[in-house]
Write an enzyme that holds these catalytic residues in place. Structure first.
Site, mmCIF file in Angstrom:
data_model
loop_
_atom_site.group_PDB
_atom_site.id
_atom_site.type_symbol
_atom_site.label_atom_id
_atom_site.label_comp_id
_atom_site.label_asym_id
_atom_site.label_seq_id
_atom_site.Cartn_x
_atom_site.Cartn_y
_atom_site.Cartn_z
ATOM 1 C CD GLU A 181 45.997 154.212 39.430
ATOM 2 O OE1 GLU A 181 46.331 153.118 38.943
ATOM 3 O OE2 GLU A 181 44.817 154.508 39.717
ATOM 4 C CE LYS B 180 51.528 151.631 42.592
ATOM 5 N NZ LYS B 180 50.860 152.579 41.677
ATOM 6 N NE ARG C 145 54.737 143.492 37.422
ATOM 7 C CZ ARG C 145 54.059 144.627 37.577
ATOM 8 N NH1 ARG C 145 53.669 145.313 36.527
ATOM 9 N NH2 ARG C 145 53.768 145.078 38.774
HETATM 10 P P1 ATP Z 1 51.379 146.935 40.867
HETATM 11 O O1 ATP Z 1 51.283 145.966 39.738
HETATM 12 O O2 ATP Z 1 52.378 146.599 41.910
HETATM 13 O O3 ATP Z 1 50.063 147.277 41.454
HETATM 14 P P2 ATP Z 1 51.447 149.000 38.971
HETATM 15 O O4 ATP Z 1 52.146 148.530 37.774
HETATM 16 O O5 ATP Z 1 49.990 148.990 38.915
HETATM 17 O O6 ATP Z 1 51.980 148.253 40.233
HETATM 18 P P3 ATP Z 1 51.989 151.750 38.476
HETATM 19 O O7 ATP Z 1 51.875 152.907 39.382
HETATM 20 O O8 ATP Z 1 51.086 151.647 37.341
HETATM 21 O O9 ATP Z 1 51.883 150.456 39.389
HETATM 22 O O10 ATP Z 1 53.493 151.560 38.020
HETATM 23 C C1 ATP Z 1 54.255 152.551 37.416
HETATM 24 C C2 ATP Z 1 55.252 151.908 36.506
HETATM 25 O O11 ATP Z 1 56.062 150.985 37.215
HETATM 26 C C3 ATP Z 1 54.581 151.129 35.400
HETATM 27 O O12 ATP Z 1 55.137 151.551 34.187
HETATM 28 C C4 ATP Z 1 54.895 149.697 35.694
HETATM 29 O O13 ATP Z 1 55.077 149.018 34.490
HETATM 30 C C5 ATP Z 1 56.179 149.780 36.492
HETATM 31 N N1 ATP Z 1 56.320 148.646 37.409
HETATM 32 C C6 ATP Z 1 55.504 148.322 38.437
HETATM 33 N N2 ATP Z 1 55.923 147.201 39.042
HETATM 34 C C7 ATP Z 1 57.038 146.787 38.398
HETATM 35 C C8 ATP Z 1 57.951 145.687 38.558
HETATM 36 N N3 ATP Z 1 57.786 144.768 39.510
HETATM 37 N N4 ATP Z 1 58.998 145.600 37.711
HETATM 38 C C9 ATP Z 1 59.179 146.516 36.756
HETATM 39 N N5 ATP Z 1 58.377 147.569 36.549
HETATM 40 C C10 ATP Z 1 57.311 147.724 37.362
#
Ligand code: ATP
Ligand code: MG
Length: 544
Positions: free
Chosen positions: A31, A266, A256
């Protein structure tokens, strides 16, 4: 390093062997509401490496269905980060590319009696939703006619209602044990300009609805996401089935990646930027890819680290030491080893015959001749590190300089100290040494065993530089205390010192080993007049 065997790889092999899929298509769907952090690197590397392994392709898809938090600047930053990690998306798509198609599929659901326009407010809706132990209650708007739903949904699109006044909901099961299945909202009204579609739309699909449809439209075969989406999978499959998409994608979840003492969310990173605890997303202390890049981390080290953590169906927390080790392994052979004195003490070579320093051409990294040579200077006035001198050797293990002892200057000569000059406060101002012209480095001189080897810079040619030394942004890694109380007040220390003249030419981002001091990268703001270096990592782990 290649991706190791893991459960998703096994699934893909199976799918190909059984003909369930012909070619692998994955996607990375961030996103665009902040910069990417190192946790995202796991998702990026997993998607791209798996597809590559099976000669498939990976799309970059910006999940931009919530215009409130999204911004075009984040789109550019994310593209840059993925490129830096070494990946090239087969296509770059936006969720907003499919708004028209998504809208049509919502109409399809309405026509099948599987979606309705609801007028419950957000608070009412959460009361109706029930709990983990109690079923929810059906909305009074649940049984509107298809015709009414079509008219109202059209009116929603035309902007006849205010934000929050109405939603479109899927009609599934208010008694489902999975709360995600209790008539989830699939469209909401937001009157705000979208970074991509401008004011064309005032209704926006929810992630849970949009995501499976985007995967279907793009022909994604294996839709990989992190573990928190497990409970959303039934909904994912429900939308795919009920919308009757031509292509049927499948979702798979992996754990994760978390790193000790590292903020991996984020929301918190944004908070650090917005409250100016750090100087923006590319502050070298930030665990964003942009911050790590500025600090001097390499994409190779990050890939090596992420692949080394493996991939499983549990969330893992990995020591930051592991990342630092990947970094040292990568930097060791590919950086020039330069002389920098960060806490100087002045040395006068009393028997040096000239006021003009001599040039000594020296290898930049004896283990990698490709890194070439540079000129080092030696003369009457030198600097060495304060820590490398004590007037008297403290014990027989002392392998540095003291009065009466002789040491080898790396790339220089043997020097022997014979006098120390103090000021009125008994602080050392300068030390006096003699050098032995017979002992020039590389001259094959072997007979005499010096009391250790230290580094130096020649004083008249040395350049003043500043060094940024970093400590973790957060203290108290295992604590539940609020983030803001755990900010480390000493996370950034600036020192000044002397660097050898070849470092004047350092280009922004260029990385070096500063002999005995650590790995450093020239900062983006470095100039020949005022060189600035960021310490990437110390030479040895402090971890015990
Ligand atoms: P955050 O939880 O840090 O706000 P998010 O998951 O909301 O991050 P997205 O932009 O939705 O951020 O993430 C894009 C992709 O990255 C998603 O498919 C998410 O599952 C993956 N992702 C985000 N953080 C991690 C992590 N720490 N380990 C593995 N995959 C991750
Ligand atoms: Mg997310």
């Amino acid at each position: 390093m290649e991706i190791e065997s893991n459960f998703i790889k096994t699934i893909i092999e199976d799918d190909l062997a059984n003909g369930r899929v012909n070619a692998v298509v994955t996607r990375f769907p961030p996103e665009p509401n902040a910069y990417l952090h190192i946790g995202h690197a796991r998702a990026i590397i997993t998607n791209f490496e798996l597809a590559k392994m099976f000669e498939g392709k990976t799309n970059l898809r910006f999940d931009d269905t919530n215009p409130v938090k999204e911004d075009a600047s984040f789109v550019e930053a994310i593209k840059e980060d993925i490129k830096w990690l070494g990946y090239q998306p087969a296509n770059i798509f936006f969720g907003s590319d499919y708004f028209e198609k998504t809208y049509e599929l919502a109409i399809r659901l309405i026509n099948k009696g599987l979606a309705y326009v609801c007028e419950l407010s957000q608070e009412e809706m959460s009361k109706y939703r029930g709990t983990l132990t109690e079923p929810g209650k059906e909305s009074p708007y649940r049984n509107r006619s298809i015709a009414d739903n079509l008219t109202l949904f059209q009116a929603m699109r035309e902007g006849k209602y205010k934000d929050g006044e109405m939603t479109l909901r899927a009609k599934i099961d208010m008694a489902s044990p999975n709360i995600n299945m209790r008539d989830p909202v699939i469209y909401r009204i937001i009157h705000i300009t979208h970074h991509n579609t401008g004011d064309k739309w005032c209704i926006y699909p929810m992630y849970d609805f949009a995501h499976p449809l985007q995967d279907a439209i793009e022909g994604v075969t294996h839709s990989l996401c992190s573990l928190e989406y497990v409970d959303h999978r039934p909904l994912y499959d429900w939308f795919i089935e009920k919308c009757e998409t031509e292509h049927i994608p499948h979702q798979y979840e992996f754990g994760r990646l978390n790193i000790t003492n590292t903020i991996m969310s984020k929301r918190y990173l944004k908070q650090l930027v917005d409250t100016k605890v750090v100087n923006g997303y590319d502050d070298p202390r930030m665990p964003t890819l942009a911050g790590l890049r500025r600090r001097g981390y390499t994409p190779e080290a990050i890939r090596d680290f992420v692949l080394g953590t493996g991939l499983s169906r549990i969330n893992s927390t990995v020591s930051n030491e592991m990342l630092e080790n990947s970094l040292r392994n990568d930097l060791l052979g590919k950086t020039k080893r330069m002389h920098v004195v960060s806490e100087p003490i002045k040395v006068t070579i009393t028997n040096y015959p000239s006021d003009t320093p001599e040039k000594i051409v020296s290898s930049c990294n004896p283990d990698n001749e490709d890194l070439g040579e540079r000129t080092i200077y030696f003369g009457k006035q030198l600097y060495i590190e304060k820590a490398d001198f004590l007037p008297e050797a403290p014990d027989k293990h002392w392998r540095r300089l003291s009065i009466g002892l002789e040491v080898r200057l790396m790339h220089g000569y043997f020097i022997k100290c014979h006098n120390v000059i103090y000021d009125e406060n008994q602080e050392i101002v300068e030390i006096e040494c003699t050098y032995d012209p017979m002992t020039k480095s590389g001259s094959g001189f072997k007979e005499r065993k010096p009391n250790g080897t230290i580094h130096f810079v020649e004083a008249t040619t040395a350049v003043v530089a500043s060094f940024n030394l970093f400590e973790p942004l957060l203290v108290d890694s295992d604590s539940d205390r609020p983030l803001i109380d755990r900010i480390n007040p000493n996370s950034w220390e600036v020192r000044t010192g002397f660097v050898e003249p070849a470092l004047e030419e350092a280009k922004p981002g260029e990385k070096f080993q500063f002999v005995r001091n650590g790995y450093f990268a020239a900062d983006y703001d470095t100039t020949p007049q005022k060189p600035i270096f960021n310490r990437i990592v110390e030479l040895k782990s402090r971890f015990k």
